[in-house]
Design a protein around this motif. Structure first.
Motif, mmCIF file in Angstrom:
data_model
loop_
_atom_site.group_PDB
_atom_site.id
_atom_site.type_symbol
_atom_site.label_atom_id
_atom_site.label_comp_id
_atom_site.label_asym_id
_atom_site.label_seq_id
_atom_site.Cartn_x
_atom_site.Cartn_y
_atom_site.Cartn_z
ATOM 1 N N GLN A 59 0.846 -1.206 0.000
ATOM 2 C CA GLN A 59 0.000 0.000 0.000
ATOM 3 C C GLN A 59 0.879 1.252 0.000
ATOM 4 O O GLN A 59 0.685 2.205 0.754
ATOM 5 C CB GLN A 59 -0.943 -0.003 1.202
ATOM 6 C CG GLN A 59 -1.875 -1.188 1.154
ATOM 7 C CD GLN A 59 -2.741 -1.322 2.375
ATOM 8 O OE1 GLN A 59 -2.373 -0.905 3.462
ATOM 9 N NE2 GLN A 59 -3.898 -1.916 2.197
ATOM 10 N N ARG A 60 1.871 1.184 -0.888
ATOM 11 C CA ARG A 60 2.857 2.247 -0.987
ATOM 12 C C ARG A 60 2.468 3.207 -2.096
ATOM 13 O O ARG A 60 1.979 2.769 -3.135
ATOM 14 C CB ARG A 60 4.196 1.608 -1.371
ATOM 15 C CG ARG A 60 5.293 1.957 -0.471
ATOM 16 C CD ARG A 60 6.553 1.223 -0.655
ATOM 17 N NE ARG A 60 6.800 0.440 -1.838
ATOM 18 C CZ ARG A 60 7.626 -0.595 -1.840
ATOM 19 N NH1 ARG A 60 8.211 -0.970 -0.735
ATOM 20 N NH2 ARG A 60 7.859 -1.251 -2.945
ATOM 21 N N GLU A 61 2.700 4.465 -1.872
ATOM 22 C CA GLU A 61 2.462 5.470 -2.917
ATOM 23 C C GLU A 61 3.500 5.265 -4.019
ATOM 24 O O GLU A 61 4.709 5.379 -3.767
ATOM 25 C CB GLU A 61 2.616 6.862 -2.280
ATOM 26 C CG GLU A 61 2.329 8.027 -3.195
ATOM 27 C CD GLU A 61 0.867 8.105 -3.634
ATOM 28 O OE1 GLU A 61 0.643 8.627 -4.733
ATOM 29 O OE2 GLU A 61 -0.030 7.636 -2.894
ATOM 30 N N PRO A 62 3.061 4.912 -5.236
ATOM 31 C CA PRO A 62 4.078 4.706 -6.278
ATOM 32 C C PRO A 62 4.668 6.027 -6.745
ATOM 33 O O PRO A 62 4.113 7.098 -6.472
ATOM 34 C CB PRO A 62 3.301 4.026 -7.400
ATOM 35 C CG PRO A 62 1.869 4.310 -7.150
ATOM 36 C CD PRO A 62 1.691 4.708 -5.714
ATOM 37 N N ALA A 63 5.772 5.941 -7.464
ATOM 38 C CA ALA A 63 6.345 7.139 -8.081
ATOM 39 C C ALA A 63 5.349 7.656 -9.129
ATOM 40 O O ALA A 63 4.496 6.894 -9.600
ATOM 41 C CB ALA A 63 7.670 6.775 -8.737
ATOM 42 N N PRO A 64 5.443 8.931 -9.510
ATOM 43 C CA PRO A 64 4.553 9.437 -10.563
ATOM 44 C C PRO A 64 4.697 8.566 -11.816
ATOM 45 O O PRO A 64 5.795 8.062 -12.105
ATOM 46 C CB PRO A 64 5.065 10.851 -10.824
ATOM 47 C CG PRO A 64 5.918 11.198 -9.660
ATOM 48 C CD PRO A 64 6.397 9.929 -9.047
ATOM 49 N N PRO A 65 3.588 8.371 -12.579
ATOM 50 C CA PRO A 65 3.617 7.468 -13.731
ATOM 51 C C PRO A 65 4.755 7.728 -14.707
ATOM 52 O O PRO A 65 5.304 6.795 -15.290
ATOM 53 C CB PRO A 65 2.257 7.696 -14.402
ATOM 54 C CG PRO A 65 1.381 8.161 -13.298
ATOM 55 C CD PRO A 65 2.252 8.922 -12.336
ATOM 56 N N SER A 66 5.149 8.995 -14.879
ATOM 57 C CA SER A 66 6.212 9.263 -15.858
ATOM 58 C C SER A 66 7.576 8.811 -15.350
ATOM 59 O O SER A 66 8.508 8.620 -16.134
ATOM 60 C CB SER A 66 6.249 10.753 -16.205
ATOM 61 O OG SER A 66 6.437 11.487 -15.020
ATOM 62 N N THR A 67 7.701 8.611 -14.052
ATOM 63 C CA THR A 67 8.971 8.176 -13.459
ATOM 64 C C THR A 67 8.970 6.682 -13.205
ATOM 65 O O THR A 67 9.990 6.014 -13.282
ATOM 66 C CB THR A 67 9.169 8.884 -12.087
ATOM 67 O OG1 THR A 67 9.021 10.268 -12.284
ATOM 68 C CG2 THR A 67 10.517 8.577 -11.472
ATOM 69 N N CYS A 68 7.764 6.165 -12.898
ATOM 70 C CA CYS A 68 7.624 4.775 -12.480
ATOM 71 C C CYS A 68 7.771 3.835 -13.688
ATOM 72 O O CYS A 68 7.137 4.054 -14.720
ATOM 73 C CB CYS A 68 6.233 4.644 -11.860
ATOM 74 S SG CYS A 68 5.901 3.039 -11.203
ATOM 75 N N GLY A 69 8.586 2.800 -13.539
ATOM 76 C CA GLY A 69 8.849 1.875 -14.645
ATOM 77 C C GLY A 69 7.608 1.177 -15.162
ATOM 78 O O GLY A 69 7.553 0.777 -16.332
ATOM 79 N N TYR A 70 6.619 1.006 -14.307
ATOM 80 C CA TYR A 70 5.386 0.342 -14.768
ATOM 81 C C TYR A 70 4.266 1.337 -15.043
ATOM 82 O O TYR A 70 3.122 0.934 -15.255
ATOM 83 C CB TYR A 70 4.946 -0.750 -13.774
ATOM 84 C CG TYR A 70 4.582 -0.265 -12.376
ATOM 85 C CD1 TYR A 70 3.304 0.243 -12.101
ATOM 86 C CD2 TYR A 70 5.489 -0.345 -11.332
ATOM 87 C CE1 TYR A 70 2.958 0.665 -10.822
ATOM 88 C CE2 TYR A 70 5.160 0.069 -10.056
ATOM 89 C CZ TYR A 70 3.885 0.574 -9.806
ATOM 90 O OH TYR A 70 3.546 0.988 -8.535
ATOM 91 N N GLY A 71 4.577 2.625 -15.089
ATOM 92 C CA GLY A 71 3.542 3.635 -15.333
ATOM 93 C C GLY A 71 2.678 3.746 -14.096
ATOM 94 O O GLY A 71 3.085 4.312 -13.098
ATOM 95 N N ASP A 72 1.498 3.157 -14.156
ATOM 96 C CA ASP A 72 0.660 3.054 -12.962
ATOM 97 C C ASP A 72 -0.035 1.696 -12.993
ATOM 98 O O ASP A 72 -0.105 1.050 -14.051
ATOM 99 C CB ASP A 72 -0.364 4.202 -12.899
ATOM 100 C CG ASP A 72 -1.319 4.145 -14.080
ATOM 101 O OD1 ASP A 72 -2.316 3.411 -14.009
ATOM 102 O OD2 ASP A 72 -1.024 4.808 -15.103
ATOM 103 N N TYR A 73 -0.516 1.266 -11.861
ATOM 104 C CA TYR A 73 -1.044 -0.096 -11.726
ATOM 105 C C TYR A 73 -2.143 -0.373 -12.757
ATOM 106 O O TYR A 73 -2.140 -1.413 -13.423
ATOM 107 C CB TYR A 73 -1.580 -0.320 -10.300
ATOM 108 C CG TYR A 73 -2.113 -1.713 -10.095
ATOM 109 C CD1 TYR A 73 -1.283 -2.735 -9.640
ATOM 110 C CD2 TYR A 73 -3.450 -2.020 -10.381
ATOM 111 C CE1 TYR A 73 -1.767 -4.031 -9.482
ATOM 112 C CE2 TYR A 73 -3.937 -3.308 -10.230
ATOM 113 C CZ TYR A 73 -3.094 -4.309 -9.772
ATOM 114 O OH TYR A 73 -3.583 -5.587 -9.633
ATOM 115 N N ASP A 74 -3.101 0.559 -12.887
ATOM 116 C CA ASP A 74 -4.251 0.285 -13.762
ATOM 117 C C ASP A 74 -3.824 0.153 -15.224
ATOM 118 O O ASP A 74 -4.330 -0.705 -15.952
ATOM 119 C CB ASP A 74 -5.298 1.405 -13.619
ATOM 120 C CG ASP A 74 -5.979 1.344 -12.250
ATOM 121 O OD1 ASP A 74 -5.848 0.306 -11.560
ATOM 122 O OD2 ASP A 74 -6.615 2.351 -11.866
#
Ligand SMILES: N[C@@H](CCC(=O)N[C@@H](CS)C(=O)NCC(=O)O)C(=O)O
Length: 209
Positions: A118-133
């Motif tokens: 339940q961790r706040e992911p990095a912003p989608p542009s930084t996060c390697g997987y974008g966002d979960y959805d």
């Protein structure tokens, strides 16, 4: 090429179960080295000397150590081409096959760990997987095409994903959408998958008994 035999480091009811299923689908012999994660075998110097990460699965072939599920799957499926679980170089399905195996390690697993913590992911542009959805929709759109990730061609990628979606839906980290459920059921219905699951359950019972 596939001499000497592969040594497989495995713990029951863990991520290495997928590799065990892959061996069953490949129909090849290997040397099984079992670890008990509950008693900490993976942190013992003897195992850290093999895999400094202290994780399973790991395989040894000759002098090569291979860890990380996508790499293990690619290596084994290429090592035993007669099982036809890996589209060969030059096959138009080779690229999508590599894509879905790597997607597992570089997008799906990190997204799941963030979700489970339940961790706040990095912003989608930084996060390697974008966002979960987006990550999940990319996967389920592919599964919709079915019956397998590569369409009509069953591959090692399905062994990895079928098993992984099974435990991640069980832990409610992935929603049990009809397309996901149907895919899991198709993969798990395969005789080799059932043999691997039964052998793994027996091994787990032996360790806990
Ligand atoms: N990135 C690794 C992850 C492997 C992994 O997390 N394995 C777990 C088993 S579910 C493990 O060995 N855990 C033992 C520990 O860290 O103590 C892969 O994809 O193979």
């Amino acid at each position: 090429m596939n001499d000497p035999r592969v040594t497989f480091y495995h713990a029951p009811q863990s991520r290495s179960g997928g590799t065990r299923a892959l061996f069953e689908e490949l129909g090849v012999d290997y040397d099984l080295h079992v670890l008990n994660l509950k008693t900490g075998d993976q942190r013992e110097p003897a195992y850290l000397a093999i895999n400094p990460m202290g994780k399973v699965p790991a395989i040894h072939h000759g002098n090569a150590l291979i860890t990380e599920q996508p790499a293990v799957f690619m290596y084994l499926a290429d090592l035993y081409p007669e099982a036809k679980l890996a589209p060969q170089i030059g096959d138009p399905l080779r690229g999508p096959y590599l894509r879905w195996l790597v997607f597992y390690g570089s997008c799906f697993e990190p997204a799941l760990v963030d979700k489970s913590m339940q961790r706040e992911p990095a912003p989608p542009s930084t996060c390697g997987y974008g966002d979960y959805d987006t990550m999940l929709k990319t996967l389920t759109d592919q599964l919709e095409k079915g019956p397998w990730l590569l369409g009509d061609t069953f591959s090692a990628a399905d062994v990895l994903w079928g098993g992984a979606l099974n435990w991640t839906t069980m832990f409610k980290l992935v929603p049990e959408l009809p397309v996901v459920r149907a895919y899991i059921d198709r993969v798990l219905a395969r005789p080799a998958m059932q043999r691997a699951a039964a052998a793994d359950a027996a091994l787990a019972a032996k360790q806990s008994g």
